[in-house]
Design a protein around this motif. Structure first.
Motif, PDB file in Angstrom:
ATOM      1  N   ALA A 182      -5.672 -14.983  19.655  1.00 47.56           N
ATOM      2  CA  ALA A 182      -4.676 -16.143  19.727  1.00 47.56           C
ATOM      3  C   ALA A 182      -5.709 -17.368  19.674  1.00 47.56           C
ATOM      4  O   ALA A 182      -6.806 -17.267  20.539  1.00 47.56           O
ATOM      5  CB  ALA A 182      -3.804 -16.368  21.010  1.00 47.56           C
ATOM      6  N   CYS A 188      -1.190 -23.637  20.313  1.00 51.94           N
ATOM      7  CA  CYS A 188      -1.944 -22.304  20.231  1.00 51.94           C
ATOM      8  C   CYS A 188      -1.159 -21.654  19.052  1.00 51.94           C
ATOM      9  O   CYS A 188       0.312 -21.714  19.055  1.00 51.94           O
ATOM     10  CB  CYS A 188      -1.669 -21.752  21.578  1.00 51.94           C
ATOM     11  SG  CYS A 188      -2.420 -19.918  21.707  1.00 51.94           S
ATOM     12  N   ILE A 189      -1.555 -20.657  18.502  1.00 50.73           N
ATOM     13  CA  ILE A 189      -1.000 -19.809  17.412  1.00 50.73           C
ATOM     14  C   ILE A 189      -1.362 -18.501  18.056  1.00 50.73           C
ATOM     15  O   ILE A 189      -2.286 -18.266  18.440  1.00 50.73           O
ATOM     16  CB  ILE A 189      -1.563 -20.098  16.222  1.00 50.73           C
ATOM     17  CG1 ILE A 189      -0.578 -19.212  15.107  1.00 50.73           C
ATOM     18  CG2 ILE A 189      -3.072 -20.047  16.061  1.00 50.73           C
ATOM     19  CD1 ILE A 189      -0.736 -19.642  13.665  1.00 50.73           C
ATOM     20  N   SER A 190      -0.426 -17.331  17.910  1.00 46.32           N
ATOM     21  CA  SER A 190      -0.681 -16.104  18.392  1.00 46.32           C
ATOM     22  C   SER A 190      -1.514 -15.338  17.313  1.00 46.32           C
ATOM     23  O   SER A 190      -1.809 -15.796  16.304  1.00 46.32           O
ATOM     24  CB  SER A 190       0.687 -15.263  18.502  1.00 46.32           C
ATOM     25  OG  SER A 190       1.160 -15.291  17.175  1.00 46.32           O
ATOM     26  N   THR A 200       3.943 -19.990  17.714  1.00 43.98           N
ATOM     27  CA  THR A 200       3.272 -21.168  17.803  1.00 43.98           C
ATOM     28  C   THR A 200       3.460 -21.860  19.187  1.00 43.98           C
ATOM     29  O   THR A 200       5.005 -21.683  19.489  1.00 43.98           O
ATOM     30  CB  THR A 200       3.144 -22.006  16.654  1.00 43.98           C
ATOM     31  OG1 THR A 200       4.622 -22.352  16.416  1.00 43.98           O
ATOM     32  CG2 THR A 200       2.354 -21.463  15.363  1.00 43.98           C
ATOM     33  N   ASN A 201       3.026 -22.454  19.748  1.00 44.75           N
ATOM     34  CA  ASN A 201       3.170 -23.252  20.972  1.00 44.75           C
ATOM     35  C   ASN A 201       2.572 -24.800  20.772  1.00 44.75           C
ATOM     36  O   ASN A 201       1.415 -25.100  20.522  1.00 44.75           O
ATOM     37  CB  ASN A 201       2.465 -22.632  22.097  1.00 44.75           C
ATOM     38  CG  ASN A 201       3.229 -23.149  23.396  1.00 44.75           C
ATOM     39  OD1 ASN A 201       4.128 -23.993  23.322  1.00 44.75           O
ATOM     40  ND2 ASN A 201       2.630 -22.586  24.589  1.00 44.75           N
ATOM     41  N   THR A 251       1.147 -16.765  23.224  1.00 42.94           N
ATOM     42  CA  THR A 251       0.569 -17.759  23.228  1.00 42.94           C
ATOM     43  C   THR A 251       0.458 -18.409  24.413  1.00 42.94           C
ATOM     44  O   THR A 251       0.955 -18.065  25.413  1.00 42.94           O
ATOM     45  CB  THR A 251       1.310 -19.077  22.243  1.00 42.94           C
ATOM     46  OG1 THR A 251       2.490 -19.461  23.059  1.00 42.94           O
ATOM     47  CG2 THR A 251       1.378 -18.549  20.889  1.00 42.94           C
ATOM     48  N   GLY A 283      -6.359 -21.644  20.329  1.00 42.12           N
ATOM     49  CA  GLY A 283      -5.610 -22.674  20.717  1.00 42.12           C
ATOM     50  C   GLY A 283      -6.586 -24.016  20.513  1.00 42.12           C
ATOM     51  O   GLY A 283      -7.586 -23.963  20.216  1.00 42.12           O
TER      52      GLY A 283
END
Length: 126
Positions: A33, A50-52, A58-59, A106, A35
């Protein structure tokens, strides 16, 4: 040598877009992940997106939600942060970091990230 290298920062006017890149060398990003964090002068480092590792989750921090978009291109071993409608409050040094998490997880917690880049400066000013 394992490295993350950010690029794409610069000086832009309010309302402008900018795209940051985070390129990995010495390892493949698809197991991590990724970030994005930023540190503004006089402030604490803050997680913004953040992306897994799967790329399916995504976050975003509330401060950038709707304006910033994170994406990844595993073939290029690179993660991107598209930043639109930039504001002076977005002025900061931006860092990318890698975390070993479950495929669709994430996080925005800095302690979860093991590798960090050196940062790229983004300045939003008229």
């Amino acid at each position: 040598q394992l490295q993350l290298v950010e690029s794409g920062g610069g000086l832009v006017q309010p309302g402008s877009p900018l795209r940051l890149s985070c390129a990995a060398s010495g390892f493949t990003l698809d197991a991590y992940a990724i970030g994005w964090f930023r540190r503004a002068p006089g402030k604490e480092r803050a997680g913004i997106s953040c992306i897994s590792s799967s790329g399916t989750r995504t976050n975003y921090a509330d401060s950038v939600k709707g304006r910033f978009t994170i994406s990844r291109d595993n073939a290029k071993n690179t993660v991107f942060l598209q930043m639109n409608s930039l504001k002076p409050a977005d002025t900061a040094t931006y860092y990318c970091a890698a975390a070993r998490l479950w495929l669709t997880s994430t996080t925005l917690h800095p302690g979860d990230f093991g590798f960090w880049g050196q940062g790229t400066q983004v300045t939003v000013s008229s």
